[in-house]
Design a protein around this motif. Structure first.
Motif, PDB file in Angstrom:
ATOM      1  N   GLN A  13      12.952   4.965  -5.472  1.00 37.12           N
ATOM      2  CA  GLN A  13      13.449   5.032  -6.724  1.00 37.12           C
ATOM      3  C   GLN A  13      12.121   4.547  -7.575  1.00 37.12           C
ATOM      4  O   GLN A  13      11.306   3.789  -7.379  1.00 37.12           O
ATOM      5  CB  GLN A  13      14.249   3.607  -6.904  1.00 37.12           C
ATOM      6  CG  GLN A  13      15.432   3.967  -5.955  1.00 37.12           C
ATOM      7  CD  GLN A  13      16.560   4.651  -6.690  1.00 37.12           C
ATOM      8  OE1 GLN A  13      16.333   4.773  -7.793  1.00 37.12           O
ATOM      9  NE2 GLN A  13      17.817   5.037  -5.902  1.00 37.12           N
ATOM     10  N   PRO A  14      12.007   5.229  -8.824  1.00 37.16           N
ATOM     11  CA  PRO A  14      10.689   5.110  -9.693  1.00 37.16           C
ATOM     12  C   PRO A  14      10.700   3.716 -10.079  1.00 37.16           C
ATOM     13  O   PRO A  14       9.456   3.224 -10.089  1.00 37.16           O
ATOM     14  CB  PRO A  14      11.278   6.177 -11.048  1.00 37.16           C
ATOM     15  CG  PRO A  14      11.959   7.196 -10.067  1.00 37.16           C
ATOM     16  CD  PRO A  14      12.918   6.584  -9.123  1.00 37.16           C
ATOM     17  N   VAL A  15      11.594   3.118 -10.517  1.00 36.84           N
ATOM     18  CA  VAL A  15      11.297   1.781 -10.752  1.00 36.84           C
ATOM     19  C   VAL A  15      10.849   0.741  -9.849  1.00 36.84           C
ATOM     20  O   VAL A  15      10.014   0.024 -10.059  1.00 36.84           O
ATOM     21  CB  VAL A  15      12.675   1.136 -11.687  1.00 36.84           C
ATOM     22  CG1 VAL A  15      13.902   1.121 -10.507  1.00 36.84           C
ATOM     23  CG2 VAL A  15      12.662  -0.138 -12.240  1.00 36.84           C
ATOM     24  N   PHE A  16      11.397   1.055  -8.387  1.00 38.25           N
ATOM     25  CA  PHE A  16      10.783   0.108  -7.611  1.00 38.25           C
ATOM     26  C   PHE A  16       9.375   0.448  -7.261  1.00 38.25           C
ATOM     27  O   PHE A  16       8.609  -0.450  -6.859  1.00 38.25           O
ATOM     28  CB  PHE A  16      11.802   0.430  -6.210  1.00 38.25           C
ATOM     29  CG  PHE A  16      13.256  -0.014  -6.432  1.00 38.25           C
ATOM     30  CD1 PHE A  16      13.653  -0.767  -7.424  1.00 38.25           C
ATOM     31  CD2 PHE A  16      14.151   0.373  -5.510  1.00 38.25           C
ATOM     32  CE1 PHE A  16      14.995  -1.150  -7.437  1.00 38.25           C
ATOM     33  CE2 PHE A  16      15.387   0.100  -5.529  1.00 38.25           C
ATOM     34  CZ  PHE A  16      15.847  -0.912  -6.532  1.00 38.25           C
ATOM     35  N   ARG A  17       9.038   1.589  -7.076  1.00 38.30           N
ATOM     36  CA  ARG A  17       7.604   2.249  -7.071  1.00 38.30           C
ATOM     37  C   ARG A  17       6.821   1.537  -7.910  1.00 38.30           C
ATOM     38  O   ARG A  17       5.670   0.972  -7.911  1.00 38.30           O
ATOM     39  CB  ARG A  17       7.567   3.588  -6.840  1.00 38.30           C
ATOM     40  CG  ARG A  17       6.026   4.245  -6.809  1.00 38.30           C
ATOM     41  CD  ARG A  17       6.092   5.526  -6.741  1.00 38.30           C
ATOM     42  NE  ARG A  17       6.205   6.398  -7.948  1.00 38.30           N
ATOM     43  CZ  ARG A  17       7.349   7.073  -8.182  1.00 38.30           C
ATOM     44  NH1 ARG A  17       8.295   7.189  -7.267  1.00 38.30           N
ATOM     45  NH2 ARG A  17       7.343   7.610  -9.342  1.00 38.30           N
ATOM     46  N   HIS A  18       7.229   1.427  -9.410  1.00 33.45           N
ATOM     47  CA  HIS A  18       6.570   1.062 -10.413  1.00 33.45           C
ATOM     48  C   HIS A  18       6.396  -0.438 -10.069  1.00 33.45           C
ATOM     49  O   HIS A  18       5.207  -0.864 -10.694  1.00 33.45           O
ATOM     50  CB  HIS A  18       7.177   1.434 -11.724  1.00 33.45           C
ATOM     51  CG  HIS A  18       6.818   0.570 -12.944  1.00 33.45           C
ATOM     52  ND1 HIS A  18       5.558   1.056 -13.479  1.00 33.45           N
ATOM     53  CD2 HIS A  18       7.066  -0.342 -13.718  1.00 33.45           C
ATOM     54  CE1 HIS A  18       5.305   0.330 -14.650  1.00 33.45           C
ATOM     55  NE2 HIS A  18       6.252  -0.403 -14.867  1.00 33.45           N
ATOM     56  N   VAL A  19       7.324  -1.212  -9.783  1.00 39.15           N
ATOM     57  CA  VAL A  19       7.182  -2.708  -9.794  1.00 39.15           C
ATOM     58  C   VAL A  19       6.132  -3.008  -8.692  1.00 39.15           C
ATOM     59  O   VAL A  19       5.315  -3.960  -8.793  1.00 39.15           O
ATOM     60  CB  VAL A  19       8.560  -3.331  -9.561  1.00 39.15           C
ATOM     61  CG1 VAL A  19       8.448  -4.764  -8.817  1.00 39.15           C
ATOM     62  CG2 VAL A  19       9.562  -3.209 -10.651  1.00 39.15           C
ATOM     63  N   ALA A  58       0.773  -1.418   0.076  1.00 39.39           N
ATOM     64  CA  ALA A  58       0.122   0.096  -0.135  1.00 39.39           C
ATOM     65  C   ALA A  58       0.830   1.326   0.028  1.00 39.39           C
ATOM     66  O   ALA A  58       0.528   2.254  -0.744  1.00 39.39           O
ATOM     67  CB  ALA A  58      -0.865   0.183   1.290  1.00 39.39           C
ATOM     68  N   ASP A  59       1.766   1.463   0.713  1.00 36.52           N
ATOM     69  CA  ASP A  59       2.673   2.534   0.888  1.00 36.52           C
ATOM     70  C   ASP A  59       3.803   2.742   0.018  1.00 36.52           C
ATOM     71  O   ASP A  59       3.959   3.890  -0.601  1.00 36.52           O
ATOM     72  CB  ASP A  59       3.380   2.570   2.309  1.00 36.52           C
ATOM     73  CG  ASP A  59       2.189   2.575   3.466  1.00 36.52           C
ATOM     74  OD1 ASP A  59       1.270   2.899   3.019  1.00 36.52           O
ATOM     75  OD2 ASP A  59       2.610   2.309   4.606  1.00 36.52           O
ATOM     76  N   LEU A  60       4.382   1.616  -0.423  1.00 39.72           N
ATOM     77  CA  LEU A  60       5.464   1.563  -1.383  1.00 39.72           C
ATOM     78  C   LEU A  60       4.966   2.154  -2.987  1.00 39.72           C
ATOM     79  O   LEU A  60       5.473   2.773  -3.715  1.00 39.72           O
ATOM     80  CB  LEU A  60       6.356   0.504  -1.504  1.00 39.72           C
ATOM     81  CG  LEU A  60       7.120   0.061  -0.347  1.00 39.72           C
ATOM     82  CD1 LEU A  60       7.736  -1.346  -0.355  1.00 39.72           C
ATOM     83  CD2 LEU A  60       8.169   1.153  -0.142  1.00 39.72           C
ATOM     84  N   SER A  61       3.942   1.624  -3.067  1.00 31.78           N
ATOM     85  CA  SER A  61       3.192   1.824  -4.303  1.00 31.78           C
ATOM     86  C   SER A  61       2.749   3.385  -4.661  1.00 31.78           C
ATOM     87  O   SER A  61       2.607   3.725  -5.832  1.00 31.78           O
ATOM     88  CB  SER A  61       2.020   0.964  -4.642  1.00 31.78           C
ATOM     89  OG  SER A  61       1.096   1.125  -3.618  1.00 31.78           O
ATOM     90  N   ASP A  62       2.706   4.167  -3.612  1.00 34.87           N
ATOM     91  CA  ASP A  62       2.213   5.543  -3.597  1.00 34.87           C
ATOM     92  C   ASP A  62       3.353   6.430  -3.059  1.00 34.87           C
ATOM     93  O   ASP A  62       2.899   7.454  -2.564  1.00 34.87           O
ATOM     94  CB  ASP A  62       1.217   5.706  -2.731  1.00 34.87           C
ATOM     95  CG  ASP A  62      -0.259   4.912  -3.503  1.00 34.87           C
ATOM     96  OD1 ASP A  62      -0.427   4.739  -4.672  1.00 34.87           O
ATOM     97  OD2 ASP A  62      -1.279   4.391  -2.680  1.00 34.87           O
ATOM     98  N   ALA A  63       4.480   6.074  -2.970  1.00 33.14           N
ATOM     99  CA  ALA A  63       5.624   6.601  -2.629  1.00 33.14           C
ATOM    100  C   ALA A  63       6.424   7.454  -3.520  1.00 33.14           C
ATOM    101  O   ALA A  63       7.357   6.656  -4.233  1.00 33.14           O
ATOM    102  CB  ALA A  63       6.519   5.991  -1.557  1.00 33.14           C
ATOM    103  N   PRO A  64       6.216   8.717  -3.685  1.00 35.21           N
ATOM    104  CA  PRO A  64       7.013   9.249  -4.822  1.00 35.21           C
ATOM    105  C   PRO A  64       8.561   9.540  -4.754  1.00 35.21           C
ATOM    106  O   PRO A  64       9.413   9.658  -5.443  1.00 35.21           O
ATOM    107  CB  PRO A  64       6.275  10.818  -5.222  1.00 35.21           C
ATOM    108  CG  PRO A  64       5.586  10.831  -3.332  1.00 35.21           C
ATOM    109  CD  PRO A  64       5.376   9.505  -3.248  1.00 35.21           C
ATOM    110  N   GLU A  65       8.741   9.366  -3.211  1.00 42.08           N
ATOM    111  CA  GLU A  65      10.366   9.716  -3.127  1.00 42.08           C
ATOM    112  C   GLU A  65      11.152   8.397  -3.349  1.00 42.08           C
ATOM    113  O   GLU A  65      12.510   8.926  -3.281  1.00 42.08           O
ATOM    114  CB  GLU A  65      10.510  10.200  -1.626  1.00 42.08           C
ATOM    115  CG  GLU A  65       9.774   8.945  -0.369  1.00 42.08           C
ATOM    116  CD  GLU A  65       8.676   9.280  -0.072  1.00 42.08           C
ATOM    117  OE1 GLU A  65       8.214   8.974   1.126  1.00 42.08           O
ATOM    118  OE2 GLU A  65       7.654   9.427  -1.008  1.00 42.08           O
TER     119      GLU A  65
END
Length: 319
Positions: free
Chosen positions: A199-205, A190-197
């Motif tokens: 790494q973008p690739v990690f958030r995307h995955v 829930a939190d990592l998928s919406d964390a803009p701070e």
């Protein structure tokens, strides 16, 4: 219960009760998120950006950690990302995928829609595993974290249960873990998928993984319903115990692993004079709001599992 069928390995025809699964199965090629973007990434991380959310560290509020240099914090956050992915890999390979194979071995007792949807779920989880392996390698290689990664609490518990239970009982116990893992959304997702701070690739995955899991939470109970009706009273008790234990274990912050990892990270950083954290939060948060309805649908009273869970006990072997 999970014996391979002695009949021809053809699945029975679909009927009206399979309408929902038929729709889900036919939409898989469009909805399965993680398979759409699973190539090994050739990506250079921003080494000044965090790989993980500080709030998800079990010692985020510890005063020793709070006074660490920024560069060391980045290294620790990267280790948090690796632990998260290692736990994902363990869930997929030690719980979900084996349970899907167990279900497929029911043969003609499954409808063709059920068999196809289980197979698609198995494929989804394989892609999740591939992504997690690649994301771990990105972080470990580019952050220079060549350290010893310890066994996780989840794996340790499953190994202990497997050593205690018969093969048939362990499959039932593992199926309970599968049901819980596929029907709750952890604070990590829930939190990592919406964390803009981060790494973008990690958030995307993580966002892709979350989208797949939001579908799985609706379909995995349908698989389990086809099995639990044939359980004995003792098997139902074992299954219920597995649900209760998995609800405790999944949100755990892997404190034992961190106690092994942190001294190694201080060594990698080059300053072992820094004091290790001493204040840890044992568990995180998880959304189990769907569980009462799911448990009721398979004949288990939610009050037997959900409120103020007692201290974890060893699984009970059925006779």
């Amino acid at each position: 219960m999970f014996q391979h069928s002695t009949q021809d390995d053809l699945y029975r025809s679909n009927d009206a009760t399979d309408e929902r699964l038929i729709k889900i199965e036919r939409s898989w090629h469009k909805r399965a998120q993680i398979k759409l973007d699973s190539q090994r990434p050739d990506i250079q991380l921003d080494l000044q950006a965090p790989d993980f959310l500080e709030a998800l560290l079990p010692f985020a509020h510890d005063p020793h950690y709070q006074h660490y240099p920024h560069a060391l914090k980045l290294l620790i956050l990267s280790a948090g990302w690796v632990i998260y992915n290692q736990k994902t890999i363990a869930i997929e390979t030690e719980i979900i995928c084996p349970s899907c194979i167990d279900l497929l071995q029911l043969g003609p007792r499954l409808s063709s829609a059920s068999a196809a949807t289980i197979s698609e779920t198995l494929a989804d989880e394989a892609y999740h595993t591939l992504f997690s392996i690649n994301m771990c390698e990105l972080a470990i290689t580019q952050r220079g974290m060549r350290i010893k990664w310890p066994e996780l609490e989840l794996t340790r518990h499953l190994n202990q249960a497997q050593a205690t239970l018969s093969e048939a009982d362990f499959k039932i116990y593992r199926l309970a873990f599968s049901l819980v893992s596929e029907t709750f959304i952890s604070d990590y997702l829930a939190d990592l998928s919406d964390a803009p701070e981060i790494q973008p690739v990690f958030r995307h995955v993580v966002a892709l993984h979350k989208k797949d899991e939001l579908v799985h939470k609706h379909i995995f109970p349908l698989f389990v319903q086809q099995v639990v009706g044939g359980f004995t009273a003792q098997q139902t008790a074992l299954f219920t115990r597995g649900i209760a234990n998995s609800i405790r274990i999944f949100p755990m912050r892997e404190i034992s692993a961190w106690r092994i990892i942190l001294p190694q990270l201080l060594e990698v950083f080059g300053d072992q004079s820094l004091l290790l954290p001493t204040q840890f939060t044992e568990t995180g948060e998880a959304d189990y709001s769907a569980m009462p309805e799911i448990l009721s649908s398979i004949g288990i009273h939610p009050d037997a599992v959900l409120p103020e869970l007692p201290v974890m006990s060893e699984p009970v072997t059925t006779v």
